[in-house]
Design a protein around this motif. Structure first.
Motif, PDB file in Angstrom:
ATOM      1  N   LEU A  11       0.657  -1.514  -0.007  1.00  9.68           N
ATOM      2  CA  LEU A  11       0.407  -0.132   0.322  1.00  9.68           C
ATOM      3  C   LEU A  11       0.840   1.052  -0.081  1.00  9.68           C
ATOM      4  O   LEU A  11       1.815   1.011   0.808  1.00  9.68           O
ATOM      5  N   LYS A  12       0.553   2.012  -1.091  1.00 11.44           N
ATOM      6  CA  LYS A  12       1.693   3.450  -1.043  1.00 11.44           C
ATOM      7  C   LYS A  12       1.029   4.802  -0.852  1.00 11.44           C
ATOM      8  O   LYS A  12       1.498   5.016   0.502  1.00 11.44           O
ATOM      9  N   VAL A  13      -0.236   5.051  -1.429  1.00 15.37           N
ATOM     10  CA  VAL A  13      -1.045   6.291  -1.493  1.00 15.37           C
ATOM     11  C   VAL A  13      -2.925   5.363  -0.519  1.00 15.37           C
ATOM     12  O   VAL A  13      -3.254   5.456  -1.799  1.00 15.37           O
ATOM     13  N   GLN A  14      -3.249   6.687  -0.292  1.00 15.61           N
ATOM     14  CA  GLN A  14      -4.121   6.287  -0.788  1.00 15.61           C
ATOM     15  C   GLN A  14      -5.347   7.471  -1.209  1.00 15.61           C
ATOM     16  O   GLN A  14      -5.105   8.944  -1.274  1.00 15.61           O
ATOM     17  N   THR A  15      -6.232   7.613  -2.066  1.00 18.97           N
ATOM     18  CA  THR A  15      -6.428   8.438  -2.949  1.00 18.97           C
ATOM     19  C   THR A  15      -8.191   8.491  -2.598  1.00 18.97           C
ATOM     20  O   THR A  15      -9.057   8.129  -1.521  1.00 18.97           O
ATOM     21  N   THR A  72      -4.237   1.822  -8.847  1.00 24.17           N
ATOM     22  CA  THR A  72      -4.732   2.130  -8.797  1.00 24.17           C
ATOM     23  C   THR A  72      -6.183   1.276  -8.408  1.00 24.17           C
ATOM     24  O   THR A  72      -6.186   0.309 -10.082  1.00 24.17           O
ATOM     25  N   VAL A  73      -6.175   1.200  -7.573  1.00 28.95           N
ATOM     26  CA  VAL A  73      -7.308  -0.063  -6.867  1.00 28.95           C
ATOM     27  C   VAL A  73      -8.273   0.370  -6.058  1.00 28.95           C
ATOM     28  O   VAL A  73      -8.418   2.124  -5.218  1.00 28.95           O
ATOM     29  N   SER A  74      -9.393   0.546  -7.051  1.00 24.25           N
ATOM     30  CA  SER A  74     -10.823   1.023  -6.681  1.00 24.25           C
ATOM     31  C   SER A  74     -11.115   0.831  -4.788  1.00 24.25           C
ATOM     32  O   SER A  74     -10.930  -0.153  -4.941  1.00 24.25           O
ATOM     33  N   LEU A  75     -12.696   0.984  -4.561  1.00 19.47           N
ATOM     34  CA  LEU A  75     -13.095   0.944  -3.317  1.00 19.47           C
ATOM     35  C   LEU A  75     -13.843   0.190  -3.144  1.00 19.47           C
ATOM     36  O   LEU A  75     -13.954  -0.771  -2.175  1.00 19.47           O
ATOM     37  N   LYS A  76     -13.964  -0.242  -4.687  1.00 22.55           N
ATOM     38  CA  LYS A  76     -14.735  -1.593  -5.560  1.00 22.55           C
ATOM     39  C   LYS A  76     -14.345  -3.461  -5.274  1.00 22.55           C
ATOM     40  O   LYS A  76     -15.069  -3.910  -5.282  1.00 22.55           O
ATOM     41  N   SER A  77     -13.331  -2.665  -5.011  1.00 17.20           N
ATOM     42  CA  SER A  77     -12.520  -4.204  -5.169  1.00 17.20           C
ATOM     43  C   SER A  77     -12.201  -4.929  -4.223  1.00 17.20           C
ATOM     44  O   SER A  77     -12.140  -4.770  -2.945  1.00 17.20           O
ATOM     45  N   THR A 102     -10.257   7.508  -4.271  1.00 22.67           N
ATOM     46  CA  THR A 102     -11.731   6.943  -4.909  1.00 22.67           C
ATOM     47  C   THR A 102     -11.182   5.861  -4.456  1.00 22.67           C
ATOM     48  O   THR A 102     -11.866   5.099  -4.746  1.00 22.67           O
ATOM     49  N   GLY A 103     -10.311   5.080  -4.149  1.00 23.61           N
ATOM     50  CA  GLY A 103      -9.198   4.527  -3.966  1.00 23.61           C
ATOM     51  C   GLY A 103      -8.488   4.211  -3.016  1.00 23.61           C
ATOM     52  O   GLY A 103      -7.565   5.565  -1.765  1.00 23.61           O
ATOM     53  N   PHE A 104      -7.122   3.585  -3.609  1.00 26.71           N
ATOM     54  CA  PHE A 104      -5.508   3.603  -2.727  1.00 26.71           C
ATOM     55  C   PHE A 104      -4.554   3.339  -4.118  1.00 26.71           C
ATOM     56  O   PHE A 104      -4.440   2.610  -5.380  1.00 26.71           O
ATOM     57  N   VAL A 105      -3.199   3.590  -4.154  1.00 28.01           N
ATOM     58  CA  VAL A 105      -2.222   3.351  -5.176  1.00 28.01           C
ATOM     59  C   VAL A 105      -1.794   1.738  -4.433  1.00 28.01           C
ATOM     60  O   VAL A 105      -0.911   2.067  -3.215  1.00 28.01           O
TER      61      VAL A 105
END
Length: 163
Positions: free
Chosen positions: A18-22, A38-43, A24-27
């Motif tokens: 886990l690198k950074v929270q955005t 980039t991973v969405s919160l739906k994943s 719409t999700g995180f990187v």
């Protein structure tokens, strides 16, 4: 780095840091090839620190199981996750003799060994959390907590008497 920031993302091979929270999700960065995704919160994402293995005595955190593997292998590589199921289960029985054979499947053992070998290849095995605290340390922590609670109760009683 410990297992707190290591992810398994459903549908994607390997492990990710886990690198950074955005918004719409995180990187996350792949531990295999270093690519960022980039991973969405739906994943469907699992933190390795939240995964436990069923045993006959309850559940054992994955970090403790990985620590047991590291101790057995002197922090070296474990057997390949591509071995046949009988070999994998016999190996896992050496690591964790009381695992629940009805609820832990060969596919689970393959994932654990694959994850361990990935972490070991990246040099992250040395940073794994230590196994459970000793009974003596737990008793000391509980005694300190009780002492703090007694002080809190004593202060409340004094305030009531003053009013």
């Amino acid at each position: 780095m410990n297992l707190e920031k290591i992810l398994a993302i459903s549908g994607k091979p390997g492990l990710y840091a886990l690198k950074v929270q955005t918004r719409t999700g995180f990187v996350a960065e792949s531990l295999v090839d270093g690519k960022k995704v980039t991973v969405s919160l739906k994943s469907n994402v699992s933190l390795l620190s939240e995964i436990s293995i069923y045993t006959y005595d309850g559940e054992k955190p994955l970090s403790e199981v990985m620590k047991l593997i590291a101790d057995k292998e002197n922090k070296g590589q474990a057997i390949s996750h591509k071995e046949d199921n009988a070999t994998l289960l016999a190996y896992f029985k050496e690591i964790l003799p009381n695992y629940d054979e009805d609820r832990v499947y060969p596919s689970d053992v393959k994932k654990i060994l694959n994850w361990y070998n990935t972490l070991q290849a990246k040099g992250l095995v040395t940073d794994l959390a230590p196994a459970a605290t000793s009974t003596e340390e737990t008793t000391v922590m509980e005694d300190e907590k009780k002492a703090t609670e007694k002080k809190s109760v004593a202060k409340k009683t004094t305030k009531v008497k003053e009013e």
